[in-house]
Design a protein around this motif. Sequence first.
Motif, PDB file in Angstrom:
ATOM      1  N   ILE A  15       1.824   9.192   3.537  1.00  0.00           N
ATOM      2  CA  ILE A  15       2.781   8.089   3.377  1.00  0.00           C
ATOM      3  C   ILE A  15       3.517   7.839   4.692  1.00  0.00           C
ATOM      4  O   ILE A  15       3.692   6.689   5.112  1.00  0.00           O
ATOM      5  N   SER A  16       3.917   8.912   5.361  1.00  0.00           N
ATOM      6  CA  SER A  16       4.642   8.751   6.629  1.00  0.00           C
ATOM      7  C   SER A  16       3.763   8.081   7.681  1.00  0.00           C
ATOM      8  O   SER A  16       4.250   7.296   8.494  1.00  0.00           O
ATOM      9  N   GLN A  17       2.465   8.375   7.668  1.00  0.00           N
ATOM     10  CA  GLN A  17       1.543   7.726   8.604  1.00  0.00           C
ATOM     11  C   GLN A  17       1.502   6.217   8.346  1.00  0.00           C
ATOM     12  O   GLN A  17       1.478   5.422   9.286  1.00  0.00           O
ATOM     13  N   GLN A  18       1.511   5.843   7.067  1.00  0.00           N
ATOM     14  CA  GLN A  18       1.499   4.419   6.733  1.00  0.00           C
ATOM     15  C   GLN A  18       2.822   3.748   7.086  1.00  0.00           C
ATOM     16  O   GLN A  18       2.842   2.605   7.541  1.00  0.00           O
ATOM     17  N   PHE A  19       3.930   4.462   6.883  1.00  0.00           N
ATOM     18  CA  PHE A  19       5.231   3.933   7.302  1.00  0.00           C
ATOM     19  C   PHE A  19       5.222   3.648   8.800  1.00  0.00           C
ATOM     20  O   PHE A  19       5.713   2.612   9.254  1.00  0.00           O
ATOM     21  N   GLU A  54       3.748   5.636  -5.748  1.00  0.00           N
ATOM     22  CA  GLU A  54       3.577   5.612  -7.206  1.00  0.00           C
ATOM     23  C   GLU A  54       2.459   6.549  -7.659  1.00  0.00           C
ATOM     24  O   GLU A  54       2.546   7.160  -8.726  1.00  0.00           O
ATOM     25  N   GLU A  55       1.415   6.664  -6.840  1.00  0.00           N
ATOM     26  CA  GLU A  55       0.259   7.490  -7.206  1.00  0.00           C
ATOM     27  C   GLU A  55       0.417   8.940  -6.762  1.00  0.00           C
ATOM     28  O   GLU A  55      -0.488   9.756  -6.986  1.00  0.00           O
ATOM     29  N   GLY A  56       1.537   9.271  -6.119  1.00  0.00           N
ATOM     30  CA  GLY A  56       1.799  10.655  -5.753  1.00  0.00           C
ATOM     31  C   GLY A  56       1.054  11.156  -4.537  1.00  0.00           C
ATOM     32  O   GLY A  56       0.740  12.351  -4.460  1.00  0.00           O
ATOM     33  N   GLU A  57       0.766  10.284  -3.584  1.00  0.00           N
ATOM     34  CA  GLU A  57       0.113  10.715  -2.335  1.00  0.00           C
ATOM     35  C   GLU A  57       1.020  11.684  -1.581  1.00  0.00           C
ATOM     36  O   GLU A  57       2.232  11.729  -1.803  1.00  0.00           O
ATOM     37  N   GLY A 117       0.817  -1.209   0.000  1.00  0.00           N
ATOM     38  CA  GLY A 117       0.000   0.000   0.000  1.00  0.00           C
ATOM     39  C   GLY A 117       0.850   1.257   0.000  1.00  0.00           C
ATOM     40  O   GLY A 117       0.540   2.229  -0.703  1.00  0.00           O
ATOM     41  N   VAL A 118       1.944   1.254   0.753  1.00  0.00           N
ATOM     42  CA  VAL A 118       2.852   2.403   0.777  1.00  0.00           C
ATOM     43  C   VAL A 118       3.482   2.588  -0.604  1.00  0.00           C
ATOM     44  O   VAL A 118       3.566   3.707  -1.118  1.00  0.00           O
TER      45      VAL A 118
END
Length: 96
Positions: free
Chosen positions: A40-44, A32-35, A26-27
Amino acid sequence: MTVLTNESARTEVVNRLRRAEGQIRGVQRMIEEGESCLKISQQFSAVRKALDSTYLRMTMCFMEQELSACMQPDHKQKGDMETMLKEMENLLSRLG
């Protein structure tokens, strides 16, 4: 080093790793989709917590398994206990 022999514990650890693998995918997709970097850091952070939690669970299962074996009435080898405690110390040192 001793392996985790409890089948249900091994299954639990593998399932947790599969979930973390999905989070990592998901990250990758988010990047790749430019979030946004914040999302992204929250998902990390969530992935790291999931992996840390899985490592802790695996370590606790190992400790439970080894302590149980050492407490059996027929267990008389002091060297086994010392080896097990050294392995536990090694595993726990990697939590930080």
